[in-house]
Design an enzyme around this catalytic site. Structure first.
Site, PDB file in Angstrom:
ATOM      1  N   SER A  56       0.827  -1.202   0.000  1.00 47.11           N
ATOM      2  CA  SER A  56       0.000   0.000   0.000  1.00 47.11           C
ATOM      3  C   SER A  56       0.870   1.263   0.000  1.00 47.11           C
ATOM      4  CB  SER A  56      -0.954  -0.045   1.202  1.00 47.11           C
ATOM      5  OG  SER A  56      -1.989   0.887   1.066  1.00 47.11           O
ATOM      6  N   HIS A  95      -7.859  -5.440   0.375  1.00 51.38           N
ATOM      7  CA  HIS A  95      -6.603  -4.714   0.196  1.00 51.38           C
ATOM      8  C   HIS A  95      -5.528  -5.308   1.119  1.00 51.38           C
ATOM      9  CE1 HIS A  95      -3.997  -1.288  -0.516  1.00 51.38           C
ATOM     10  NE2 HIS A  95      -4.003  -0.948   0.768  1.00 51.38           N
ATOM     11  N   GLU A 153     -10.267  -3.909  -5.537  1.00 49.34           N
ATOM     12  CA  GLU A 153      -9.798  -2.837  -4.653  1.00 49.34           C
ATOM     13  C   GLU A 153      -9.621  -1.522  -5.403  1.00 49.34           C
ATOM     14  OE1 GLU A 153      -5.860  -3.038  -3.033  1.00 49.34           O
ATOM     15  OE2 GLU A 153      -5.272  -4.594  -4.450  1.00 49.34           O
TER      16      GLU A 153
END
Length: 356
Positions: free
Chosen positions: A187, A320, A290
């Site tokens: 991320s 995610h 996502e």
């Protein structure tokens, strides 16, 4: 009075166009990337329950109290885990070593955790770092980089750069050159990972032998279609950031500049918009439901066009960064099997390499 307002509006528009000059990347939007089909496992329901708990942990809270609750809940993800690895705290650079039994300390992985640059820690991501150390037979260093808003975005960037430079010459037992280097992150940490690879290249340092990015953020301009199209199918990022879809993008860009003190068009914050030539073999994993799906797709497509060996593997209907739910989630196990195969290809020389 009206003409003054019109002049102000025109000046703001002009400043926006001048400061945030965006290259149109819509030509990178492709739907022909293969997706691993199949119904999500039964364990996925438990994962979704944990995601709801994350939302409940900060419900009704605002500001600093909300952030503290989020950080506490994320750190709790490692509670109850049975780790194969030894954990050693490191003061400088700040972070922790994660050492699987029998790992080679000359093989090193820098892990950069996610959490929207404001949450997460080496502790919260131990499920991932423990497994990476095992499958790579390497010493993993999870950097505890400085988070926003107490620190500037660039402070965290510098911490990651410093950790990588240090790891080239230091292992868990002290000064020792590295034989194998890898950078990995998820991320927001995936964004730091990809931006770091370009910085390493530009500085002429020893480049990583491989890199892995789980559901990376690659473009803070939020112009990728899935940033809006997948709000309803992303149980983690949708509730947290879906509201941004109601705000005009130029307003978001100015707010990002104010908060990050870095333009959202800068390759430091949006590695997709930088030079993607001569990068190491990189594996990206993402979910087709996502919000950051097209961040991954666009990065892979642009890197491939630049001649860099970036591979994207996509799972169906996963949350995610589902890899953090190993060993609970079978799809997380699949993801680490995928990483194992990727590393075997890298080290056997069969993985694609960037042209010299």
């Amino acid at each position: 009075m009206l003409w003054i307002i019109l002049v102000i509006i025109l000046l703001i528009v002009a400043a926006t166009l001048l400061l945030f000059r965006l290259e149109d990347l819509s030509h990178l939007d492709q739907d022909d990337y293969p997706v691993r089909q199949g119904k999500p496992s039964d364990a996925n329901r438990e994962v979704l329950g944990r995601i709801r708990e994350l939302g409940q942990s900060s419900k009704g809270l605002r500001g600093k109290a909300r952030l503290v609750a989020l950080r506490k809940h994320m750190d709790g993800l490692s509670e109850g885990l049975t780790l194969a690895s030894e954990i050693r705290y490191c003061e400088s650079p700040r972070g922790e070593w994660v050492l699987a039994p029998g790992c080679d300390t000359r093989r090193r992985i820098l892990y950069i955790h996610g959490g929207a640059w404001a949450a997460g820690s080496p502790r919260s991501h131990r499920a991932i770092t423990d497994r990476l150390s095992q499958i790579a037979g390497a010493a993993v260093f999870a950097v505890d980089y400085r988070l926003m808003p107490e620190n500037r975005f660039m402070d965290g960037v510098r911490d990651c750069r410093g950790a990588y430079t240090w790891l080239l010459k230091h292992g868990p037992e002290g000064p020792e050159p590295a034989d194998f280097m890898m950078v990995a992150g998820d991320s927001a940490g995936g964004s730091h990972t990809l931006a770091l690879l370009a910085w390493i290249r530009d500085k002429g340092l020893r480049q990583a032998d491989a890199a892995i990015a789980f559901s990376p953020s690659t473009d803070l301009t939020l112009t990728a279609p899935s940033n809006r199209n997948n709000i309803g199918t992303d149980p983690l990022l949708g509730p947290a950031f879906g509201g941004l879809s109601k705000i005009p993008l130029p307003v978001i860009w100015w707010a990002t500049l104010a908060a990050f003190r870095v333009s959202p068009t800068s390759p430091i914050a949006s590695p997709l918009r930088g030079n993607l030539r001569n990068l190491p073999p990189t594996l990206i994993q993402a979910s087709d439901t996502e919000m950051l799906l097209d961040n991954a797709r666009r990065y892979a497509a642009r890197a491939e066009a630049a001649g860099s060996p970036v591979t994207l593997h996509t799972w169906h209907s996963m949350v995610h960064v589902w890899q953090i739910f190993v060993p609970l989630l079978p799809e997380a196990e699949e993801a680490f099997d995928d990483i194992r195969q990727f590393l075997e290809q890298v080290e056997s020389g069969t993985a694609a390499k960037a042209p010299a």
